[in-house]
Design a protein around this motif. Structure first.
Motif: not given
Length: 139
Positions: A16-22, A37-42, A45-48
């Motif tokens: 999840s951290q790697e996905i957020m970094k990418r 990007a902000e929506i997908h970051l949230i 993180e929410q899924n994790c």
């Protein structure tokens, strides 16, 4: 313990951290709109976080059940050993603080470890006779 489950959860958190970094790299390169990007970051993180809560809640229940079962097995083993006179006394009190000594004494009593001989032996280990007098019987 469920080492594999803990390892899987750790791997998912790392992924999840790697996905957020990418996602951030794609955003910074202009390949994703910042709001998208902000929506997908949230969401990532929410899924994790939701997965962590779900798995740890399940593991808490399972680990508590195991702890209770293993405690009972330990008490039964102590009873068996006490019956075969393998356990003569509690560990010397100088290896335990007062809280540990109290817990060990309570657990031993519950487990049926105590016999008159084991109480006397424990008292002698502490430098006292069971009556609280000198171990050599000097009063």
């Amino acid at each position: 313990m469920r080492v594999g489950i803990y390892e899987d959860l750790h791997a998912i958190n790392q992924a999840s951290q790697e996905i957020m970094k990418r996602i951030k790299k794609l955003r910074d390169a202009g390949a994703l709109f910042p709001h998208f990007a902000e929506i997908h970051l949230i969401m990532t993180e929410q899924n994790c976080s939701e997965l962590n809560v779900s798995v740890t809640n399940h593991l808490t229940t399972v680990e508590l059940e195991d702890a209770g079962r293993l405690q009972q097995e330990g008490l039964e083993k102590r009873r068996e050993l006490a019956e075969t006179d393998t356990i003569k006394s509690l560990p010397p009190s100088d290896t335990m603080d007062k809280g540990q000594e109290h817990e060990a004494t309570t657990a031993a009593r519950r487990a049926g470890e105590y016999t008159v001989g084991s109480i006397q032996q424990h008292s002698e280990n502490r430098g006292q006779s069971p009556e609280g007098s000198d171990p050599q019987g000097r009063g």
